[in-house]
Scaffold this motif. Sequence first.
Motif, mmCIF file in Angstrom:
data_model
loop_
_atom_site.group_PDB
_atom_site.id
_atom_site.type_symbol
_atom_site.label_atom_id
_atom_site.label_comp_id
_atom_site.label_asym_id
_atom_site.label_seq_id
_atom_site.Cartn_x
_atom_site.Cartn_y
_atom_site.Cartn_z
ATOM 1 N N ARG A 9 0.871 -1.167 0.000
ATOM 2 C CA ARG A 9 0.000 0.000 0.000
ATOM 3 C C ARG A 9 0.907 1.216 0.000
ATOM 4 O O ARG A 9 1.849 1.281 0.753
ATOM 5 C CB ARG A 9 -0.819 -0.025 1.284
ATOM 6 N N ILE A 16 0.915 -7.604 8.184
ATOM 7 C CA ILE A 16 -0.252 -7.491 9.056
ATOM 8 C C ILE A 16 -0.842 -8.873 9.287
ATOM 9 O O ILE A 16 -0.917 -9.687 8.372
ATOM 10 C CB ILE A 16 -1.290 -6.487 8.494
ATOM 11 N N TYR A 42 -8.881 -5.830 1.538
ATOM 12 C CA TYR A 42 -8.906 -6.602 2.775
ATOM 13 C C TYR A 42 -9.702 -7.879 2.530
ATOM 14 O O TYR A 42 -10.856 -7.816 2.116
ATOM 15 C CB TYR A 42 -9.590 -5.851 3.926
ATOM 16 N N THR A 44 -9.627 -10.756 4.952
ATOM 17 C CA THR A 44 -10.125 -11.258 6.243
ATOM 18 C C THR A 44 -9.770 -10.263 7.352
ATOM 19 O O THR A 44 -8.853 -9.464 7.205
ATOM 20 C CB THR A 44 -9.488 -12.624 6.570
ATOM 21 N N PRO A 45 -10.501 -10.322 8.480
ATOM 22 C CA PRO A 45 -10.221 -9.376 9.570
ATOM 23 C C PRO A 45 -8.917 -9.682 10.293
ATOM 24 O O PRO A 45 -8.464 -10.826 10.298
ATOM 25 C CB PRO A 45 -11.392 -9.567 10.533
ATOM 26 N N THR A 46 -8.379 -8.671 10.918
ATOM 27 C CA THR A 46 -7.212 -8.866 11.784
ATOM 28 C C THR A 46 -7.739 -9.267 13.170
ATOM 29 O O THR A 46 -8.931 -9.094 13.451
ATOM 30 C CB THR A 46 -6.396 -7.558 11.908
ATOM 31 N N GLN A 49 -9.737 -6.594 14.933
ATOM 32 C CA GLN A 49 -11.036 -6.392 14.279
ATOM 33 C C GLN A 49 -11.996 -7.524 14.649
ATOM 34 O O GLN A 49 -13.164 -7.293 14.970
ATOM 35 C CB GLN A 49 -10.855 -6.323 12.748
ATOM 36 N N GLN A 67 -1.581 -1.973 19.080
ATOM 37 C CA GLN A 67 -0.689 -0.952 18.542
ATOM 38 C C GLN A 67 -1.121 -0.550 17.146
ATOM 39 O O GLN A 67 -1.909 -1.251 16.510
ATOM 40 C CB GLN A 67 0.734 -1.509 18.478
ATOM 41 N N THR A 68 -0.559 0.557 16.682
ATOM 42 C CA THR A 68 -0.763 0.956 15.294
ATOM 43 C C THR A 68 -0.187 -0.141 14.413
ATOM 44 O O THR A 68 0.844 -0.724 14.749
ATOM 45 C CB THR A 68 -0.055 2.306 15.031
ATOM 46 N N GLY A 69 -0.863 -0.431 13.318
ATOM 47 C CA GLY A 69 -0.379 -1.475 12.424
ATOM 48 C C GLY A 69 -1.100 -2.798 12.628
ATOM 49 O O GLY A 69 -0.834 -3.770 11.927
ATOM 50 N N THR A 70 -2.041 -2.833 13.572
ATOM 51 C CA THR A 70 -2.789 -4.067 13.828
ATOM 52 C C THR A 70 -4.166 -4.033 13.162
ATOM 53 O O THR A 70 -4.914 -5.000 13.230
ATOM 54 C CB THR A 70 -3.010 -4.256 15.350
ATOM 55 N N LYS A 72 -6.388 -1.517 13.984
ATOM 56 C CA LYS A 72 -7.326 -1.054 15.021
ATOM 57 C C LYS A 72 -8.250 0.062 14.513
ATOM 58 O O LYS A 72 -9.355 0.199 15.005
ATOM 59 C CB LYS A 72 -6.585 -0.648 16.299
ATOM 60 N N THR A 73 -7.800 0.832 13.519
ATOM 61 C CA THR A 73 -8.659 1.912 13.020
ATOM 62 C C THR A 73 -9.965 1.340 12.450
ATOM 63 O O THR A 73 -11.056 1.816 12.771
ATOM 64 C CB THR A 73 -7.937 2.736 11.935
ATOM 65 N N TYR A 118 -13.755 3.535 4.194
ATOM 66 C CA TYR A 118 -14.712 2.495 4.618
ATOM 67 C C TYR A 118 -16.157 2.956 4.439
ATOM 68 O O TYR A 118 -17.059 2.136 4.309
ATOM 69 C CB TYR A 118 -14.486 2.105 6.093
HETATM 70 P P1 AMP Z 1 -4.026 0.514 11.552
HETATM 71 O O1 AMP Z 1 -3.497 -0.342 12.663
HETATM 72 O O2 AMP Z 1 -5.494 0.774 11.697
HETATM 73 O O3 AMP Z 1 -3.218 1.766 11.370
HETATM 74 O O4 AMP Z 1 -3.896 -0.341 10.187
HETATM 75 C C1 AMP Z 1 -2.639 -0.739 9.686
HETATM 76 C C2 AMP Z 1 -2.666 -1.053 8.208
HETATM 77 O O5 AMP Z 1 -3.353 -2.286 7.980
HETATM 78 C C3 AMP Z 1 -3.385 -0.005 7.382
HETATM 79 O O6 AMP Z 1 -2.594 0.268 6.232
HETATM 80 C C4 AMP Z 1 -4.675 -0.664 6.969
HETATM 81 O O7 AMP Z 1 -5.099 -0.209 5.727
HETATM 82 C C5 AMP Z 1 -4.307 -2.145 6.937
HETATM 83 N N1 AMP Z 1 -5.413 -3.063 7.285
HETATM 84 C C6 AMP Z 1 -6.356 -2.878 8.236
HETATM 85 N N2 AMP Z 1 -7.192 -3.928 8.302
HETATM 86 C C7 AMP Z 1 -6.783 -4.824 7.368
HETATM 87 C C8 AMP Z 1 -7.250 -6.127 6.950
HETATM 88 N N3 AMP Z 1 -8.297 -6.695 7.526
HETATM 89 N N4 AMP Z 1 -6.578 -6.751 5.961
HETATM 90 C C9 AMP Z 1 -5.497 -6.169 5.386
HETATM 91 N N5 AMP Z 1 -5.007 -4.943 5.717
HETATM 92 C C10 AMP Z 1 -5.632 -4.269 6.707
#
Ligand code: AMP
Length: 231
Positions: A9, A16, A42, A44-46, A49, A67-70, A72-73, A118
Amino acid sequence: MSFTYFIKRKKISRKIKVLKNTRFEDLNIKAPFLKALTDEGYITPTPIQNETIPFVLQGLDVMGMAQTGTGKTAAFTLPILQKLNANQSVEKARDPRALILAPTRELAIQINDSIRNYGKYIALKHTVIFGGVKQGPQVKLLGKGMDIIVATPGRLLDLINQGFCSLNKIEFFVLDEADRMLDMGFINDIKKVLKLLPNRRQNLLFSATMPKSIATLAGSFLNNAVMVDVS
Ligand code: AMP
């Protein structure tokens, strides 16, 4: 079962963790959001999520350790967007129903961008408020009526004090990166914002770490919160 895969991206490779056997449909995420998630790539969910979305949809307060990168947003924006969309305001100059507080302008902008992505197939209005820039354009946008505000605390309080924004209608309150907020000295601003929120609302708090100060803050405004820990 979880596994790790790479997403590309904006020319940045990230790792991730996603859940192999769960789908966003299984979390009760509805069509306009599923379409937007597919557009984002995307599949599947993390874990955050998967754990958070069902509780937020049920109306529970959540304390998330992540943390950021999981991802969580999306863990908090998706269910909030879905709930707001299910019960839309018809007023044009409406007051915001969701407030997301973030410690930095960069994070606030990023969250607002995620809401745009979203929520691209629904019609909710959202904006971002932060300091260090002229307030005029932000005031103008607020005047149009917003459903969701993403903000850093200082400028938000400034605009509230000048009468440009009211928090009387807030139904969803998110405190993102709460530990960074406290490190940056925002505790008094957070307390001021909390005093302006209606009593009946759903609260979410996300933090990468859980020192005593965060536990105390969480205890001051979360009600019967569910703890989600993917840290
Ligand atoms: P965040 O932790 O919310 O900052 O998200 C980290 C990165 O993961 C961002 O670039 C999102 O676009 C990406 N991301 C969030 N959820 C998913 C998912 N389910 N599958 C793949 N990438 C994701």
